[in-house]
Write an enzyme that holds these catalytic residues in place. Structure first.
Site, PDB file in Angstrom:
ATOM      1  N   GLU A   1       0.834  -1.208   0.000  1.00 12.68           N
ATOM      2  CA  GLU A   1       0.000   0.000   0.000  1.00 12.68           C
ATOM      3  C   GLU A   1       0.872   1.263   0.000  1.00 12.68           C
ATOM      4  O   GLU A   1       0.526   2.273  -0.624  1.00 12.68           O
ATOM      5  CB  GLU A   1      -0.930   0.000   1.222  1.00 12.68           C
ATOM      6  CG  GLU A   1      -1.997  -1.085   1.182  1.00 12.68           C
ATOM      7  CD  GLU A   1      -2.872  -1.011  -0.064  1.00 12.68           C
ATOM      8  OE1 GLU A   1      -3.467   0.051  -0.316  1.00 12.68           O
ATOM      9  OE2 GLU A   1      -2.957  -2.018  -0.791  1.00 12.68           O
TER      10      GLU A   1
ATOM     11  N   TRP B   1       2.124   1.694  -3.498  1.00 13.68           N
ATOM     12  CA  TRP B   1       1.085   2.305  -4.340  1.00 13.68           C
ATOM     13  C   TRP B   1       1.135   3.831  -4.218  1.00 13.68           C
ATOM     14  O   TRP B   1       0.972   4.559  -5.199  1.00 13.68           O
ATOM     15  CB  TRP B   1      -0.308   1.815  -3.931  1.00 13.68           C
ATOM     16  CG  TRP B   1      -0.804   0.614  -4.663  1.00 13.68           C
ATOM     17  CD1 TRP B   1      -0.897  -0.661  -4.187  1.00 13.68           C
ATOM     18  CD2 TRP B   1      -1.304   0.562  -6.016  1.00 13.68           C
ATOM     19  NE1 TRP B   1      -1.421  -1.505  -5.147  1.00 13.68           N
ATOM     20  CE2 TRP B   1      -1.682  -0.778  -6.273  1.00 13.68           C
ATOM     21  CE3 TRP B   1      -1.478   1.514  -7.020  1.00 13.68           C
ATOM     22  CZ2 TRP B   1      -2.209  -1.182  -7.501  1.00 13.68           C
ATOM     23  CZ3 TRP B   1      -2.010   1.112  -8.240  1.00 13.68           C
ATOM     24  CH2 TRP B   1      -2.363  -0.219  -8.473  1.00 13.68           C
TER      25      TRP B   1
ATOM     26  N   TRP C   1     -21.154  10.900 -20.657  1.00 19.10           N
ATOM     27  CA  TRP C   1     -21.696  10.699 -19.313  1.00 19.10           C
ATOM     28  C   TRP C   1     -23.134  11.177 -19.231  1.00 19.10           C
ATOM     29  O   TRP C   1     -23.517  12.127 -19.917  1.00 19.10           O
ATOM     30  CB  TRP C   1     -20.849  11.464 -18.284  1.00 19.10           C
ATOM     31  CG  TRP C   1     -19.393  11.104 -18.308  1.00 19.10           C
ATOM     32  CD1 TRP C   1     -18.382  11.839 -18.843  1.00 19.10           C
ATOM     33  CD2 TRP C   1     -18.789   9.915 -17.787  1.00 19.10           C
ATOM     34  NE1 TRP C   1     -17.177  11.196 -18.689  1.00 19.10           N
ATOM     35  CE2 TRP C   1     -17.405  10.004 -18.038  1.00 19.10           C
ATOM     36  CE3 TRP C   1     -19.283   8.791 -17.127  1.00 19.10           C
ATOM     37  CZ2 TRP C   1     -16.508   9.011 -17.661  1.00 19.10           C
ATOM     38  CZ3 TRP C   1     -18.397   7.794 -16.741  1.00 19.10           C
ATOM     39  CH2 TRP C   1     -17.025   7.902 -17.010  1.00 19.10           C
TER      40      TRP C   1
ATOM     41  N   ASN D   1     -11.166   1.575   2.586  1.00 20.50           N
ATOM     42  CA  ASN D   1     -10.635   1.515   1.220  1.00 20.50           C
ATOM     43  C   ASN D   1     -11.431   0.593   0.305  1.00 20.50           C
ATOM     44  O   ASN D   1     -11.665   0.911  -0.862  1.00 20.50           O
ATOM     45  CB  ASN D   1      -9.163   1.082   1.241  1.00 20.50           C
ATOM     46  CG  ASN D   1      -8.509   1.294  -0.111  1.00 20.50           C
ATOM     47  OD1 ASN D   1      -8.544   2.382  -0.659  1.00 20.50           O
ATOM     48  ND2 ASN D   1      -7.940   0.242  -0.676  1.00 20.50           N
TER      49      ASN D   1
ATOM     50  N   TRP E   1     -16.334  10.496 -13.558  1.00 20.82           N
ATOM     51  CA  TRP E   1     -15.502  10.210 -12.386  1.00 20.82           C
ATOM     52  C   TRP E   1     -14.957  11.483 -11.735  1.00 20.82           C
ATOM     53  O   TRP E   1     -14.692  11.507 -10.531  1.00 20.82           O
ATOM     54  CB  TRP E   1     -14.350   9.270 -12.757  1.00 20.82           C
ATOM     55  CG  TRP E   1     -13.413   9.775 -13.825  1.00 20.82           C
ATOM     56  CD1 TRP E   1     -13.487   9.533 -15.161  1.00 20.82           C
ATOM     57  CD2 TRP E   1     -12.247  10.590 -13.642  1.00 20.82           C
ATOM     58  NE1 TRP E   1     -12.449  10.147 -15.832  1.00 20.82           N
ATOM     59  CE2 TRP E   1     -11.674  10.806 -14.920  1.00 20.82           C
ATOM     60  CE3 TRP E   1     -11.631  11.166 -12.535  1.00 20.82           C
ATOM     61  CZ2 TRP E   1     -10.517  11.561 -15.123  1.00 20.82           C
ATOM     62  CZ3 TRP E   1     -10.475  11.925 -12.717  1.00 20.82           C
ATOM     63  CH2 TRP E   1      -9.930  12.117 -13.998  1.00 20.82           C
TER      64      TRP E   1
END
Length: 436
Positions: free
Chosen positions: A258, A261, A290, A325, A343
């Site tokens: 993590e 990342w 969208w 998460n 998004w």
């Protein structure tokens, strides 16, 4: 004649221990004045004046001031435009050098370039150091000397490159007697900078070894305390990433992943700055049409979609500034793939609400969910909220905590049917990608 000093500029590194830029400032040969600027360029864009992050920074600065007072020093806290603040600092003090730590976000890079030019024009050195990541810029590149855009080979090279040098702590405490001896000024109050105290609690700055040892087994279960909750401290630098990696190496490789990342997304931000301008990492995904239904977006924001795992996550976020998460992935996927809402709308909402908001990780996570990012989930993989619930919250412990009205007439019916939504989004993505 005024005494020549160095200044250390605190930003995303609000601690005295193991702080790279502070270490070099304290070794500069000049007494060190610590400063912090409440940046109006950033604060003026925050719509919520009960922002828990500003409150947290303010409390952290008060704590730093107490630590410095014990050494006969203090932190000078200013409020305003950084360029104007630095102009006044150069007039108020005889500054030899300024030290700070790197920031990789677009605004921060432009700000630091401007401040560096101002200081250099006055004969003042401006030195910035790597502190908030283990590897940055060109330190982890592929065999062909290009940046990685897929996580697995990046993480492999990251681990191969890692040695004790990169995670060794900076022994700042050896040089604490080099802080400038001054009497503390009053820190501007929250009200004076236009904000108010909040009652959202910040998780403790403590690595719980037993929790981390079991991280790989517990991290996906939202009803238990199975994650470290240290992300807000990483975000504001109240804890050192080097110390966290030292612990992760010995405690849990999944937890270390993590942290890798986090470096990966910072690396993407540095090498592909276009993501800062709202562009999809994979540009062909900008052709998606969208729906952007504002009423449905509002229902998603308020946790009233009729999908319990999604609604529980949004209510947790709105109430605490935190979201588990696993649930972040589910809620993001739902907004994009079930409601066909851009998004970027979700990215902006998380940016406003998350205590641990970090542009690189937030953008990376949202583009992953949208399938438009580097190393993202394929566009045809669509989370089924019901299946996710059965897998990660089968007894509805997490859901019931946040949705007391579950199974009553007060709880809304589903905003959209899953199979219909799946077919609709697949069609929209396919049409967009066929245009390329």
């Amino acid at each position: 004649m005024k005494e020549k000093i160095s200044i250390f500029w605190f930003r995303r590194d609000l601690r005295l221990d193991d702080n790279a830029g502070l270490y070099y400032a304290l070794k500069s040969g000049f007494p060190v004045l610590p400063i912090f600027i409440f940046d109006t360029e950033i604060l003026d864009k925050l719509g919520n004046k009960h922002d828990a992050r500003v409150d947290f920074i303010h409390k952290t600065l008060e704590d730093l001031n107490k630590q410095l007072a014990a050494m006969g020093s203090a932190i000078v806290v200013k409020y305003g435009n950084p360029f104007e603040v630095w102009k006044s600092l150069t007039e108020a003090f005889e500054i030899a050098e300024v030290y700070t730590n790197h920031d990789y976000e677009k605004y921060a890079i432009a700000r630091d370039t401007q401040i560096g030019k101002l200081l250099n024009a006055k004969g003042i050195g401006f030195y910035t150091h790597k502190d908030q990541v283990i590897f940055e810029k060109n330190e982890v590149l592929s065999g062909s000397k290009t940046p990685y855009t897929v996580f697995t080979p990046y993480s492999r090279k990251w681990r191969e490159t890692l040695n004790d040098f990169y995670i060794k702590s900076y022994p700042t405490e050896k040089y604490f007697n080099n802080f400038l001896k001054i009497t503390a000024e009053a820190i501007p109050t929250l009200a004076e900078i236009g904000f108010q105290e909040t009652h959202i609690s910040i998780p403790e700055k403590h690595i719980q070894e037993n929790l981390i040892k079991n991280y790989d087994k517990s991290r996906d279960i939202p009803s238990i305390k199975g994650t470290s909750r240290l992300s807000v401290h990483l975000r504001f630098g109240t804890i050192s990433v080097r110390k966290m990696v030292q612990q992760a190496i010995h405690l849990n490789q999944t937890w270390l992943n993590e942290l890798i990342w986090r470096d990966f997304y910072m690396n993407i931000l540095y090498h592909f700055p276009a993501v800062s301008d709202g562009q999809s990492f994979k540009k062909e995904y900008d052709a998606i049409e969208w729906r952007n239904n504002e009423n449905e977006f509002e229902r998603w924001c308020n946790g009233k979609t009729g999908y319990p795992i999604v609604d529980a996550g949004m209510r947790e976020l709105n109430t605490t500034g935190f979201m588990h998460n696993r649930v972040r992935m589910i809620t993001a996927s739902f907004l994009i793939k079930h409601l066909l809402i851009d998004w970027r709308w979700g990215e902006a909402y998380f940016a406003e609400k998350l205590l641990d908001f970090d542009f690189a990780a937030n953008n990376g996570g949202w583009q992953w969910a949208a399938s438009s990012g580097c190393d993202a989930v394929p566009y045809f993989r669509i989370f089924n909220p019901t299946a996710q619930t059965q897998k990660f919250d089968p007894e509805h412990k997490y859901i019931k905590k946040w949705i007391p009205e579950l199974n009553t007439f007060a709880y809304p019916t589903p905003i959209v049917e899953h199979t219909f939504a799946r077919e609709r989004v697949l069609k929209a993505y396919k049409q967009a990608l066929e245009k390329k």
